[in-house]
Motif scaffolding. Structure first.
Motif, PDB file in Angstrom:
ATOM      1  N   PRO A 254      64.490 -29.394 -24.705  1.00  0.00           N
ATOM      2  CA  PRO A 254      65.099 -28.155 -24.213  1.00  0.00           C
ATOM      3  C   PRO A 254      66.463 -27.827 -24.817  1.00  0.00           C
ATOM      4  O   PRO A 254      66.754 -26.656 -25.093  1.00  0.00           O
ATOM      5  N   ASN A 450      58.174 -23.109 -24.246  1.00  0.00           N
ATOM      6  CA  ASN A 450      59.509 -22.528 -24.414  1.00  0.00           C
ATOM      7  C   ASN A 450      60.012 -21.929 -23.107  1.00  0.00           C
ATOM      8  O   ASN A 450      61.210 -22.014 -22.783  1.00  0.00           O
ATOM      9  N   THR A 454      63.399 -23.002 -21.146  1.00  0.00           N
ATOM     10  CA  THR A 454      64.380 -22.016 -20.695  1.00  0.00           C
ATOM     11  C   THR A 454      64.735 -22.227 -19.230  1.00  0.00           C
ATOM     12  O   THR A 454      65.908 -22.156 -18.845  1.00  0.00           O
ATOM     13  N   TYR A 461      67.445 -20.571 -24.251  1.00  0.00           N
ATOM     14  CA  TYR A 461      66.604 -21.425 -25.089  1.00  0.00           C
ATOM     15  C   TYR A 461      67.026 -21.292 -26.543  1.00  0.00           C
ATOM     16  O   TYR A 461      67.689 -20.336 -26.940  1.00  0.00           O
TER      17      TYR A 461
END
Length: 629
Positions: A254, A450, A454, A461
């Motif tokens: 991340p 993704n 986030t 992100y």
């Protein structure tokens, strides 16, 4: 004056022309090298392609020697065609076809005749090479895969086609170029720079020495090495977990957007696309229209996101202030809307954000979505605001990764519904299925991974990417640029608490791992197929998204397993095992591991196969179920 000026101009122009001709023909000798000069032989020195390593320095892709047989058609003399063909294991028809192709390219310039001979085949030919005028061997490097996984990541190299030659002067007939994957995306970096040597020939075409004592010769430069973001051990483990299954796994770090694992199943051994059998093997893989081993499901497959999309629904509801974390809705096993329509739900009672999330209450999120769309005077205005929120998580668009393929998914806007309902009349309840990820929304596994990265970052992100470092070079700045969502940071904490409670009390409570706090969300997505004008309902896709540790995330993941039912049955265990493998380096949930490693969905896929081939007049191909095939 005119009588003097005109002759002077003529004389000056003539002197300039003579001087230019003298310069081109006498002084600038390099022009001789650019023409098809029969007295000069050009020999390329092909560099090794750059090596490819994983994030920990483990060698994944190296090189091995190979030999090409080149031909200059104009120099080919009478030869024993049968002997020549037997040496190279080709037919006379193939010989004639290749000579014609080379002649069309250029009678004077070398063309590739036979590619990628092994050491053994080369040795046999080399013994008799002197008998075959116009033919010579050229050494080059082929890929040597150190691992049997990652074919979808590495891609493969193959000969350039005419279009590629015409569009890039660097390449000549027979050169190799990256066709897919990392090999294609980073071709200019991996290929290096060809060297070239010029030799002078006599009237009998015999080489008599270097041209101008090697004045114009250049040395080849090896391609630059790539260090991927991939964790090789995690990639291998994910590949093993997905044997006899179809789907994709995408795991990200991340705080950097680095891709830790990119698994597509079924897959194939990358070594299949190396050597003289590459073309035949590629044809078999390409025409497997059932299992589609060349199709990267992690990047290209577009699925309804199912219940993981409820995370977005909740966050937008908080941002638009149509709810707070204590807002409750009564659920009686479903949500009634529009003329008796009913959305089923497994839950009942009063649902708020926390228990609505961990119990995955359809009624709760349908109400949140309805309030969001009903907030503004016109549904078209509301949908566009909602759409912008969703897209800020990277959904509904190409993410801009450094892989050469991908799909944008779909996040609908008011224009979408204007096409569906040109006379108007649509409203929040018309599109209510979007609230639970079963409407028009489509996502790819990498987009959902993704999205979870986030959420784990509380609202930002980095663009996912697969190259961590390039030797003596830098990666694109966009991969270290933060992308921020439209959702304020404060709204993420209550949602994250609900995701952690999915493991504590909710739909993933059977997947807990000791001393590891995971935030996750189960999901299923409807799965239909249309064959010969008829729609068939198939078993749902299993979906799971997660990140861990919840308070300091090191990994975010999305798993799709096709035709496998509930999210906690297949995708959930795989995601949990991948997380534990990466963070702990070992597996304590061996019960889950044994079930996933030994589990097979071949019977479900056979049902799909039977539906397709019972209704279409085509030959039934053999399924490629096993990742080791």
């Amino acid at each position: 004056m005119k009588k003097i000026l005109f002759p002077a101009v003529i004389i000056a122009a003539s002197l300039l022309l003579i001087g230019k001709i003298f310069y081109l023909q006498v002084i600038d000798e390099s022009l001789k090298l650019q023409s098809e000069n029969n007295a000069i032989k050009k020999v390329f020195d092909f560099p090794e392609r750059g090596y490819i390593y994983d994030r920990n320095g483990k060698l994944l892709v190296a090189n091995q020697p190979s030999y090409d047989i080149m031909v200059i058609p104009r120099e080919v003399k009478e030869l024993d065609t049968l002997e020549f063909c037997n040496l190279l294991s080709i037919t006379k028809e193939t010989f004639i076809k290749k000579i014609k192709k080379a002649t069309i390219y250029s009678p004077r310039l070398p063309s590739l005749f036979i590619a990628q001979l092994s050491k053994k085949d080369y040795a046999s030919f080399q013994e008799k090479e002197r008998k075959f005028e116009g033919f010579y061997t050229q050494k080059r490097a082929l890929r040597d895969y150190q691992v049997g996984y990652g074919a979808n990541i590495f891609g493969f190299i193959a000969q350039v086609n005419n279009r590629e030659i015409e569009s890039n002067s660097y390449y000549n007939s027979g050169d190799l170029i990256g066709k897919t994957g990392i090999e294609k995306q980073y071709e200019n970096i991996l290929r290096g720079v060809k060297g070239v040597k010029y030799f002078l020939r006599d009237k009998h075409n015999k080489v008599i020495g270097p041209y101008k004592e090697g004045k114009f010769d250049t040395i080849s430069q090896q391609g630059k090495d790539l260090f991927l973001t991939i964790d090789g051990d995690l990639q291998q483990y994910g590949t093993e977990l997905m044997i006899n299954k179809r789907g994709g796994i995408v795991a990200l770090e991340p705080n950097s957007g680095e891709i830790l694992a990119l698994v597509s199943a079924p897959t194939y051994d990358p070594a299949l696309l190396v050597g003289r059998k590459r073309s035949a093997n590629y044809t078999k893989l390409y025409y497997d229209s059932i299992a589609k081993p060349l199709y990267d499901r992690g990047l290209q497959a577009q699925y309804p996101p199912g219940s993981p999309f409820k995370i977005i629904t909740g966050l937008i509801g908080l941002q638009e202030e149509v709810i707070d974390e204590n807002t409750g809705f009564v659920c009686h096993h479903g949500f009634y809307y529009g003329r008796g329509a009913f959305m089923k739900c497994h839950d009942s009672g009063i649902s708020k954000l926390n228990n609505g999330m961990y119990q995955s209450c359809n009624t709760y999120f349908a109400n949140v979505f309805k309030r969001t769309i009903d907030k503004y005077p016109k549904p078209s205005e509301s949908v566009d605001i909602w759409s912008e929120h969703v897209k800020s998580f990277g959904l509904g668009q190409y993410l801009g990764t450094d892989m050469p393929i991908g799909k944008p998914g779909l996040v609908p806007t008011s224009k979408t519904y204007q096409r569906y309902y040109p006379n108007g009349g649509w409203r929040s309840t018309t599109i209510i299925s979007n609230s639970i990820g079963q409407g028009e929304v489509l996502t790819t596994p990498i987009q959902l991974a993704n999205m979870m990265a986030t959420v784990a970052n509380r609202g930002y992100y980095y663009t996912p990417h697969i190259v961590k470092d390039i030797k003596n070079d830098t990666i694109d700045k966009k991969f270290i640029t933060k992308n921020t969502t439209t959702i304020e940071k404060k709204h993420f904490e209550p949602v994250i608490k609900g995701l952690v409670d999915v493991y504590n009390y909710g739909t993933a409570r059977w997947l807990q791992v000791d001393s590891l706090q995971i935030g996750g969300k189960t999901g299923t997505a409807e799965n239909k197929i249309r064959v010969a004008g008829k729609t068939h309902q198939l078993k749902d896709h299993s979906i799971f998204v997660a990140f861990a540790p919840a308070d300091n995330p090191k990994i975010a993941i999305a798993v799709f397993v096709e035709n496998s039912g509930f999210g906690a049955t297949w995708a959930g265990p795989i995601a949990t095992l991948m997380i534990e493998k990466y963070i702990k380096g070992k597996i304590t949930r061996t019960d889950l591991e044994n079930r996933m490693l030994n589990g097979s969905l071949a019977d479900e896929y056979k049902k799909v196969e039977d539906i397709i081939f019972e209704r279409l007049p085509v030959e039934k191909p053999k399924l490629n179920q096993n990742a080791d095939n």
